[in-house]
Design a protein around this motif. Structure first.
Motif, PDB file in Angstrom:
ATOM      1  N   ARG A  20       0.869  -1.188   0.000  1.00 10.80           N
ATOM      2  CA  ARG A  20       0.000   0.000   0.000  1.00 10.80           C
ATOM      3  C   ARG A  20       0.895   1.224   0.000  1.00 10.80           C
ATOM      4  NH1 ARG A  20       0.281   2.628   4.752  1.00 10.80           N
ATOM      5  NH2 ARG A  20       0.759   1.505   6.643  1.00 10.80           N
ATOM      6  N   TYR A  21       0.280   2.366  -0.262  1.00  9.91           N
ATOM      7  CA  TYR A  21       1.027   3.620  -0.169  1.00  9.91           C
ATOM      8  C   TYR A  21       1.359   3.901   1.296  1.00  9.91           C
ATOM      9  CZ  TYR A  21      -0.156   4.982  -4.966  1.00  9.91           C
ATOM     10  OH  TYR A  21      -0.261   5.051  -6.328  1.00  9.91           O
ATOM     11  N   PHE A  22       2.528   4.475   1.529  1.00  8.71           N
ATOM     12  CA  PHE A  22       2.798   5.024   2.854  1.00  8.71           C
ATOM     13  C   PHE A  22       1.820   6.178   3.065  1.00  8.71           C
ATOM     14  CE2 PHE A  22       7.523   3.953   2.036  1.00  8.71           C
ATOM     15  CZ  PHE A  22       7.366   2.675   2.513  1.00  8.71           C
ATOM     16  N   SER A  23       1.629   6.599   4.290  1.00  8.86           N
ATOM     17  CA  SER A  23       0.738   7.733   4.539  1.00  8.86           C
ATOM     18  C   SER A  23       1.290   8.972   3.835  1.00  8.86           C
ATOM     19  CB  SER A  23       0.619   7.998   6.038  1.00  8.86           C
ATOM     20  OG  SER A  23       1.839   8.544   6.526  1.00  8.86           O
ATOM     21  N   GLU A  24       0.405   9.918   3.597  1.00  8.89           N
ATOM     22  CA  GLU A  24       0.822  11.167   2.954  1.00  8.89           C
ATOM     23  C   GLU A  24       1.916  11.861   3.758  1.00  8.89           C
ATOM     24  OE1 GLU A  24      -3.430  10.302   1.775  1.00  8.89           O
ATOM     25  OE2 GLU A  24      -2.292  10.243   3.629  1.00  8.89           O
ATOM     26  N   LEU A  25       1.787  11.841   5.069  1.00  8.03           N
ATOM     27  CA  LEU A  25       2.792  12.486   5.920  1.00  8.03           C
ATOM     28  C   LEU A  25       4.139  11.769   5.810  1.00  8.03           C
ATOM     29  CD1 LEU A  25       3.402  14.722   7.918  1.00  8.03           C
ATOM     30  CD2 LEU A  25       2.588  13.232   9.749  1.00  8.03           C
ATOM     31  N   THR A  26       4.113  10.439   5.809  1.00 10.47           N
ATOM     32  CA  THR A  26       5.358   9.685   5.637  1.00 10.47           C
ATOM     33  C   THR A  26       5.970   9.979   4.274  1.00 10.47           C
ATOM     34  OG1 THR A  26       4.666   7.934   7.138  1.00 10.47           O
ATOM     35  CG2 THR A  26       6.371   7.370   5.535  1.00 10.47           C
ATOM     36  N   ASN A  27       5.150   9.983   3.229  1.00  5.62           N
ATOM     37  CA  ASN A  27       5.679  10.265   1.902  1.00  5.62           C
ATOM     38  C   ASN A  27       6.222  11.679   1.790  1.00  5.62           C
ATOM     39  OD1 ASN A  27       5.724   7.876   0.485  1.00  5.62           O
ATOM     40  ND2 ASN A  27       3.614   8.054  -0.206  1.00  5.62           N
ATOM     41  N   MET A  28       5.640  12.626   2.497  1.00  8.03           N
ATOM     42  CA  MET A  28       6.188  13.984   2.495  1.00  8.03           C
ATOM     43  C   MET A  28       7.573  13.984   3.134  1.00  8.03           C
ATOM     44  SD  MET A  28       5.628  17.004   1.445  1.00  8.03           S
ATOM     45  CE  MET A  28       7.210  17.814   1.384  1.00  8.03           C
ATOM     46  N   ALA A  29       7.729  13.232   4.213  1.00 15.34           N
ATOM     47  CA  ALA A  29       9.046  13.116   4.859  1.00 15.34           C
ATOM     48  C   ALA A  29      10.039  12.423   3.931  1.00 15.34           C
ATOM     49  CB  ALA A  29       8.918  12.363   6.184  1.00 15.34           C
ATOM     50  N   VAL A  30       9.588  11.385   3.244  1.00 19.67           N
ATOM     51  CA  VAL A  30      10.457  10.675   2.303  1.00 19.67           C
ATOM     52  C   VAL A  30      10.847  11.603   1.150  1.00 19.67           C
ATOM     53  CG1 VAL A  30      10.589   8.749   0.660  1.00 19.67           C
ATOM     54  CG2 VAL A  30       9.586   8.392   2.925  1.00 19.67           C
ATOM     55  N   LEU A  31       9.903  12.400   0.660  1.00 18.49           N
ATOM     56  CA  LEU A  31      10.203  13.357  -0.410  1.00 18.49           C
ATOM     57  C   LEU A  31      11.276  14.344   0.038  1.00 18.49           C
ATOM     58  CD1 LEU A  31       9.638  14.541  -3.219  1.00 18.49           C
ATOM     59  CD2 LEU A  31       7.805  15.897  -2.167  1.00 18.49           C
ATOM     60  N   THR A  32      11.151  14.828   1.251  1.00 20.21           N
ATOM     61  CA  THR A  32      12.145  15.748   1.796  1.00 20.21           C
ATOM     62  C   THR A  32      13.514  15.081   1.871  1.00 20.21           C
ATOM     63  OG1 THR A  32      10.406  16.854   3.057  1.00 20.21           O
ATOM     64  CG2 THR A  32      12.675  17.227   3.776  1.00 20.21           C
ATOM     65  N   GLU A  33      13.533  13.837   2.305  1.00 18.94           N
ATOM     66  CA  GLU A  33      14.784  13.079   2.372  1.00 18.94           C
ATOM     67  C   GLU A  33      15.400  12.927   0.987  1.00 18.94           C
ATOM     68  OE1 GLU A  33      16.269   8.557   3.539  1.00 18.94           O
ATOM     69  OE2 GLU A  33      14.225   9.173   3.997  1.00 18.94           O
ATOM     70  N   VAL A  35      14.909  14.797  -1.688  1.00 17.81           N
ATOM     71  CA  VAL A  35      15.389  16.098  -2.169  1.00 17.81           C
ATOM     72  C   VAL A  35      16.735  16.417  -1.533  1.00 17.81           C
ATOM     73  CG1 VAL A  35      14.947  18.597  -2.134  1.00 17.81           C
ATOM     74  CG2 VAL A  35      13.122  17.018  -2.790  1.00 17.81           C
ATOM     75  N   GLY A  36      16.910  16.061  -0.275  1.00 20.99           N
ATOM     76  CA  GLY A  36      18.199  16.256   0.393  1.00 20.99           C
ATOM     77  C   GLY A  36      19.306  15.450  -0.260  1.00 20.99           C
ATOM     78  N   GLU A  37      18.994  14.224  -0.653  1.00 22.49           N
ATOM     79  CA  GLU A  37      19.988  13.389  -1.327  1.00 22.49           C
ATOM     80  C   GLU A  37      20.340  13.977  -2.700  1.00 22.49           C
ATOM     81  OE1 GLU A  37      18.478   9.381  -1.316  1.00 22.49           O
ATOM     82  OE2 GLU A  37      18.473   9.297   0.881  1.00 22.49           O
ATOM     83  N   LEU A  38      19.348  14.503  -3.392  1.00 22.34           N
ATOM     84  CA  LEU A  38      19.586  15.172  -4.665  1.00 22.34           C
ATOM     85  C   LEU A  38      20.461  16.409  -4.461  1.00 22.34           C
ATOM     86  CD1 LEU A  38      19.089  15.681  -7.687  1.00 22.34           C
ATOM     87  CD2 LEU A  38      16.892  16.737  -7.044  1.00 22.34           C
ATOM     88  N   ALA A  39      20.157  17.179  -3.428  1.00 22.91           N
ATOM     89  CA  ALA A  39      20.945  18.379  -3.125  1.00 22.91           C
ATOM     90  C   ALA A  39      22.398  18.028  -2.826  1.00 22.91           C
ATOM     91  CB  ALA A  39      20.322  19.126  -1.945  1.00 22.91           C
ATOM     92  N   ARG A  40      22.610  16.918  -2.126  1.00 22.56           N
ATOM     93  CA  ARG A  40      23.977  16.502  -1.814  1.00 22.56           C
ATOM     94  C   ARG A  40      24.770  16.223  -3.090  1.00 22.56           C
ATOM     95  NH1 ARG A  40      23.175  11.820   0.610  1.00 22.56           N
ATOM     96  NH2 ARG A  40      23.606  10.728  -1.307  1.00 22.56           N
ATOM     97  N   VAL A  41      24.167  15.510  -4.030  1.00 22.19           N
ATOM     98  CA  VAL A  41      24.860  15.200  -5.282  1.00 22.19           C
ATOM     99  C   VAL A  41      25.134  16.480  -6.069  1.00 22.19           C
ATOM    100  CG1 VAL A  41      24.685  14.002  -7.503  1.00 22.19           C
ATOM    101  CG2 VAL A  41      23.951  12.852  -5.412  1.00 22.19           C
TER     102      VAL A  41
END
Length: 108
Positions: A20-33, A35-41
């Motif tokens: 199933r999908y993770f909750s919207e709040l969890t997915n928002m946290a994952v999205l932030t994570e 984006v951080g990995e993208l920023a690092r590269v």
């Protein structure tokens, strides 16, 4: 692949392999994570930092990870990203059609 097809592909994958999908709040946290990995590269590749031992230049992979989670969030919140992107482009065109052309900071 269209954006709609990408949304459908992610939805099928979630239903087949992801349980199933993770909750919207969890997915928002994952999205932030992600984006951080993208920023690092980007910081390593285009900024003043260098890659640490063991790190790799996986810019495309990190962009795809961001897109994946964004597609998940769109699916689970009922957002048609094709329609929303079209509206966003129209809004930016109306608002900014002359703004950037006349921006002296952008002229080389």
């Amino acid at each position: 692949m269209t954006i709609k097809e990408a949304q459908e592909l992610v939805d099928r994958w979630i239903k087949e392999y992801g349980v199933r999908y993770f909750s919207e709040l969890t997915n928002m946290a994952v999205l932030t994570e992600e984006v951080g990995e993208l920023a690092r590269v980007i910081a390593r590749k285009y900024g003043d930092q260098s890659f640490k031992e063991g790190e790799k230049d996986n810019l495309g992979e990190e962009m795809a990870d961001v897109l994946w989670v964004l597609l998940c969030l769109a699916n689970q919140t009922g957002i048609d990203l094709t329609t929303e992107l079209e509206k966003s482009i129209e809004k930016k065109t109306q608002r900014d059609s002359l703004r950037h052309i006349h921006n002296k900071k952008l002229m080389a």
